[in-house]
Design a protein around this motif. Structure first.
Motif, mmCIF file in Angstrom:
data_model
loop_
_atom_site.group_PDB
_atom_site.id
_atom_site.type_symbol
_atom_site.label_atom_id
_atom_site.label_comp_id
_atom_site.label_asym_id
_atom_site.label_seq_id
_atom_site.Cartn_x
_atom_site.Cartn_y
_atom_site.Cartn_z
ATOM 1 N N ALA A 155 -21.044 15.876 -0.608
ATOM 2 C CA ALA A 155 -19.931 16.212 -1.500
ATOM 3 C C ALA A 155 -19.145 14.955 -1.857
ATOM 4 O O ALA A 155 -18.787 14.717 -3.023
ATOM 5 C CB ALA A 155 -19.019 17.246 -0.839
ATOM 6 N N ALA A 156 -18.913 14.176 -0.793
ATOM 7 C CA ALA A 156 -18.185 12.935 -1.045
ATOM 8 C C ALA A 156 -18.993 12.003 -1.941
ATOM 9 O O ALA A 156 -18.445 11.290 -2.788
ATOM 10 C CB ALA A 156 -17.857 12.245 0.278
ATOM 11 N N LYS A 157 -20.367 12.063 -1.717
ATOM 12 C CA LYS A 157 -21.228 11.213 -2.536
ATOM 13 C C LYS A 157 -21.131 11.605 -4.007
ATOM 14 O O LYS A 157 -21.027 10.746 -4.890
ATOM 15 C CB LYS A 157 -22.670 11.321 -2.057
ATOM 16 N N TYR A 158 -21.185 12.962 -4.239
ATOM 17 C CA TYR A 158 -21.085 13.404 -5.629
ATOM 18 C C TYR A 158 -19.736 13.019 -6.228
ATOM 19 O O TYR A 158 -19.646 12.529 -7.363
ATOM 20 C CB TYR A 158 -21.291 14.914 -5.711
ATOM 21 N N VAL A 159 -18.699 13.265 -5.406
ATOM 22 C CA VAL A 159 -17.363 12.880 -5.884
ATOM 23 C C VAL A 159 -17.301 11.370 -6.090
ATOM 24 O O VAL A 159 -16.771 10.867 -7.089
ATOM 25 C CB VAL A 159 -16.286 13.350 -4.888
ATOM 26 N N ASN A 160 -17.905 10.686 -5.093
ATOM 27 C CA ASN A 160 -17.884 9.224 -5.172
ATOM 28 C C ASN A 160 -18.685 8.723 -6.373
ATOM 29 O O ASN A 160 -18.271 7.796 -7.069
ATOM 30 C CB ASN A 160 -18.450 8.646 -3.878
ATOM 31 N N ASP A 161 -19.888 9.388 -6.597
ATOM 32 C CA ASP A 161 -20.687 8.989 -7.762
ATOM 33 C C ASP A 161 -19.918 9.228 -9.055
ATOM 34 O O ASP A 161 -19.968 8.414 -9.990
ATOM 35 C CB ASP A 161 -22.001 9.767 -7.787
ATOM 36 N N THR A 162 -19.217 10.400 -9.062
ATOM 37 C CA THR A 162 -18.406 10.685 -10.254
ATOM 38 C C THR A 162 -17.320 9.632 -10.430
ATOM 39 O O THR A 162 -17.095 9.118 -11.538
ATOM 40 C CB THR A 162 -17.770 12.074 -10.129
ATOM 41 N N GLU A 163 -16.672 9.328 -9.309
ATOM 42 C CA GLU A 163 -15.622 8.310 -9.378
ATOM 43 C C GLU A 163 -16.203 6.947 -9.745
ATOM 44 O O GLU A 163 -15.601 6.178 -10.497
ATOM 45 C CB GLU A 163 -14.887 8.228 -8.035
ATOM 46 N N ILE A 164 -17.425 6.701 -9.172
ATOM 47 C CA ILE A 164 -18.070 5.419 -9.490
ATOM 48 C C ILE A 164 -18.404 5.341 -10.973
ATOM 49 O O ILE A 164 -18.183 4.317 -11.632
ATOM 50 C CB ILE A 164 -19.336 5.233 -8.631
ATOM 51 N N ALA A 165 -18.976 6.483 -11.495
ATOM 52 C CA ALA A 165 -19.302 6.490 -12.924
ATOM 53 C C ALA A 165 -18.044 6.313 -13.770
ATOM 54 O O ALA A 165 -18.031 5.566 -14.759
ATOM 55 C CB ALA A 165 -20.005 7.797 -13.284
ATOM 56 N N LYS A 166 -16.990 7.034 -13.335
ATOM 57 C CA LYS A 166 -15.729 6.899 -14.063
ATOM 58 C C LYS A 166 -15.196 5.476 -13.961
ATOM 59 O O LYS A 166 -14.745 4.887 -14.954
ATOM 60 C CB LYS A 166 -14.715 7.890 -13.495
ATOM 61 N N ALA A 167 -15.264 4.956 -12.719
ATOM 62 C CA ALA A 167 -14.795 3.582 -12.530
ATOM 63 C C ALA A 167 -15.657 2.599 -13.312
ATOM 64 O O ALA A 167 -15.159 1.626 -13.888
ATOM 65 C CB ALA A 167 -14.807 3.229 -11.040
ATOM 66 N N GLN A 168 -17.004 2.887 -13.336
ATOM 67 C CA GLN A 168 -17.903 2.026 -14.101
ATOM 68 C C GLN A 168 -17.567 2.061 -15.582
ATOM 69 O O GLN A 168 -17.561 1.029 -16.264
ATOM 70 C CB GLN A 168 -19.355 2.475 -13.876
ATOM 71 N N ARG A 169 -17.288 3.319 -16.060
ATOM 72 C CA ARG A 169 -16.899 3.446 -17.462
ATOM 73 C C ARG A 169 -15.615 2.679 -17.742
ATOM 74 O O ARG A 169 -15.525 1.907 -18.705
ATOM 75 C CB ARG A 169 -16.711 4.922 -17.797
ATOM 76 N N ASP A 170 -14.613 2.890 -16.855
ATOM 77 C CA ASP A 170 -13.351 2.170 -17.037
ATOM 78 C C ASP A 170 -13.565 0.666 -16.947
ATOM 79 O O ASP A 170 -12.972 -0.113 -17.706
ATOM 80 C CB ASP A 170 -12.341 2.618 -15.979
ATOM 81 N N PHE A 171 -14.469 0.292 -16.005
ATOM 82 C CA PHE A 171 -14.751 -1.136 -15.851
ATOM 83 C C PHE A 171 -15.388 -1.714 -17.113
ATOM 84 O O PHE A 171 -15.016 -2.797 -17.577
ATOM 85 C CB PHE A 171 -15.678 -1.341 -14.649
ATOM 86 N N GLU A 172 -16.383 -0.966 -17.646
ATOM 87 C CA GLU A 172 -17.050 -1.453 -18.852
ATOM 88 C C GLU A 172 -16.071 -1.557 -20.012
ATOM 89 O O GLU A 172 -16.100 -2.526 -20.786
ATOM 90 C CB GLU A 172 -18.213 -0.520 -19.223
ATOM 91 N N LEU A 173 -15.198 -0.512 -20.145
ATOM 92 C CA LEU A 173 -14.208 -0.549 -21.225
ATOM 93 C C LEU A 173 -13.261 -1.735 -21.053
ATOM 94 O O LEU A 173 -12.992 -2.484 -22.000
ATOM 95 C CB LEU A 173 -13.422 0.764 -21.252
ATOM 96 N N LYS A 174 -12.752 -1.864 -19.811
ATOM 97 C CA LYS A 174 -11.832 -2.977 -19.569
ATOM 98 C C LYS A 174 -12.546 -4.317 -19.716
ATOM 99 O O LYS A 174 -11.982 -5.278 -20.249
ATOM 100 C CB LYS A 174 -11.230 -2.852 -18.173
ATOM 101 N N LYS A 175 -13.811 -4.347 -19.238
ATOM 102 C CA LYS A 175 -14.573 -5.590 -19.355
ATOM 103 C C LYS A 175 -14.786 -5.958 -20.821
ATOM 104 O O LYS A 175 -14.675 -7.126 -21.216
ATOM 105 C CB LYS A 175 -15.922 -5.442 -18.657
ATOM 106 N N ALA A 176 -15.120 -4.911 -21.641
ATOM 107 C CA ALA A 176 -15.288 -5.179 -23.072
ATOM 108 C C ALA A 176 -13.988 -5.701 -23.679
ATOM 109 O O ALA A 176 -13.980 -6.649 -24.468
ATOM 110 C CB ALA A 176 -15.748 -3.917 -23.790
ATOM 111 N N THR A 177 -12.869 -5.038 -23.266
ATOM 112 C CA THR A 177 -11.563 -5.497 -23.766
ATOM 113 C C THR A 177 -11.280 -6.922 -23.315
ATOM 114 O O THR A 177 -10.851 -7.779 -24.104
ATOM 115 C CB THR A 177 -10.460 -4.555 -23.270
ATOM 116 N N TYR A 178 -11.540 -7.164 -22.012
ATOM 117 C CA TYR A 178 -11.303 -8.509 -21.486
ATOM 118 C C TYR A 178 -12.218 -9.532 -22.154
ATOM 119 O O TYR A 178 -11.796 -10.660 -22.452
ATOM 120 C CB TYR A 178 -11.518 -8.523 -19.973
ATOM 121 N N ASP A 179 -13.498 -9.109 -22.368
ATOM 122 C CA ASP A 179 -14.429 -10.028 -23.036
ATOM 123 C C ASP A 179 -13.942 -10.366 -24.439
ATOM 124 O O ASP A 179 -14.036 -11.522 -24.883
ATOM 125 C CB ASP A 179 -15.826 -9.409 -23.103
ATOM 126 N N MET A 180 -13.444 -9.325 -25.145
ATOM 127 C CA MET A 180 -12.911 -9.583 -26.482
ATOM 128 C C MET A 180 -11.737 -10.554 -26.414
ATOM 129 O O MET A 180 -11.641 -11.499 -27.211
ATOM 130 C CB MET A 180 -12.478 -8.270 -27.132
#
Length: 400
Positions: A155-180
């Motif tokens: 359960a924690a893994k699924y939650v964690n994977d969800t959080e990881i995916a969300k964090a990855q998405r946020d990271f990619e968005l922020k990274k794209a913003t930072y890269d820009m």
């Protein structure tokens, strides 16, 4: 002083003989006068070894007493209590001798009967039993907890994977913003660098141009000084001799000019005189020609028809000459006749005369003047006489 207190084969309260070794730190107390007096009374005249032996025997006796009042298990399990009992009992006794016990520690405990080993084995077996029971219970609890943990983990893994995916998405968005932002800053830095480099190059060029201007100014100054030097040199070596030569040439030219002027004036006077003579001659000639024209005009006025006829007849040979001019250039003429017409020179002359007889009509067409009418519509002489007159004139002009 350090004392090694040994108590071999002392029976405990349970009658089990054991051997104990303890370490004690003692000193003769000199801070307090009463204890110092007591120590002097007890140990005055004795050596240090003798003092140590008294303290050791006292500690060993108290250690034996404490061992006899406790069981092996108590001594083995609660060493702190054993140390405390020996320290308190020995301190109260030794303090009366002027000696203070600084510390006491149980160093070793053993027996020759194997009691401690058996006690250890029983305890070891008990511990092993408890360990196996605990291990089984622990395994059971572990499996239960492991299953629960696995469930929670998944359960924690699924939650964690969800959080990881969300964090990855946020990271990619922020990274794209930072890269820009980084690219923008980098581009700004590069542009700023290029701009600064261009400014630096421009400044260097300006400095170089300024140096060239200064060098050019120095060259111009040097050239001006050189020009002045050469001018002075030329004035000294060329101009002054040239001025002398110029003065000489000017005087010679002035003399030549005066000579030429005098000669021209003489020539002009001669031409003027000659022109006046020629003008008088032309004037006389013109007057003579004018008189001739006046007389000729008067004659024409008086003999109008005869004069016009004379002029007409005198012009016809010239016309005939122009008409026959091409024939005079021919080297050979071949004439063909049908037999009923004239042949030879008479044929050729007749054709020329036919052309001449068309002259009055041609003059009228070109100028509008009717020559026949101007002559008063006089009947022309017979053709034979007319032709004879023209032929004679043509022969005189050497046309044929």
């Amino acid at each position: 002083m350090t004392l090694n207190v040994e108590s071999p084969r002392v029976y405990t309260s349970q009658g089990v003989p054991i051997s104990v070794t303890g370490i004690a730190q003692v000193k003769v107390q000199g801070q307090y006068e009463e204890m110092l007096l007591a120590a002097c009374e007890q140990f005055l005249g004795k050596t240090e070894h003798e003092v140590q032996q008294v303290a050791l025997e006292t500690l060993e006796g108290h250690q034996r007493a404490i061992m006899g009042s406790m069981s092996v298990e108590e001594i083995y399990k609660d060493r702190k209590k054993f140390n405390q009992n020996v320290f308190e009992v020995a301190s109260s006794d030794l303090i009366n001798m002027g000696i203070t016990v600084l510390s006491y520690t149980l160093k070793d405990i053993h027996d020759d009967e194997g009691y401690l080993d058996a006690l250890g084995m029983a305890r070891t077996a008990e511990v092993k039993r408890d360990a196996r029971i605990g291990e089984a219970e622990a395994n059971k609890d572990s499996q239960i907890k492991e299953a629960l943990a696995e469930e929670e983990r998944m359960a924690a893994k699924y939650v964690n994977d969800t959080e990881i995916a969300k964090a990855q998405r946020d990271f990619e968005l922020k990274k794209a913003t930072y890269d820009m932002e980084v690219q923008a800053k980098k581009a700004e830095a590069e542009l700023a660098y290029d701009l600064q480099a261009a400014k630096t190059r421009q400044k260097i060029k300006e400095e170089q141009m300024q140096i060239k201007v200064v060098e050019r100014a120095q060259e111009i100054l040097i050239q001006e000084q050189e020009i002045q030097r050469r001018q002075k040199e030329l004035e000294a070596t060329i101009k002054q001799p040239a001025d002398s030569e110029k003065f000489k040439l000017e005087k010679l030219a002035e003399a030549a000019r005066n000579k030429a002027l005098l000669e021209a004036e003489a020539e002009a006077e001669s031409i003027r005189v000659k022109g006046e003579a020629e003008a008088l001659a032309v004037e006389a000639k013109a007057r003579a020609e004018a008189n001739t024209m006046v007389q000729k005009a008067a004659a024409l006025q008086e003999y109008k028809e005869a004069a016009m006829l004379e002029m007409y007849l005198s012009t016809l040979p010239k016309v005939a000459a122009e008409v026959a001019a091409p024939l005079s250039q021919a080297k050979k003429v071949t004439m063909v006749s049908s037999g009923s017409s004239e042949v030879g020179a008479s044929k050729l002359t007749g054709e020329v005369m036919d052309i001449i007889t068309r002259v009055p009509a041609m003059v009228k067409t070109m100028t509008g003047v009717d020559v026949s009418k101007a002559l008063g519509e006089r009947v022309p002489p017979p053709r034979s006489l007319y032709l004879e007159r023209v032929v004679s004139d043509m022969k005189r002009e050497q046309i044929f």
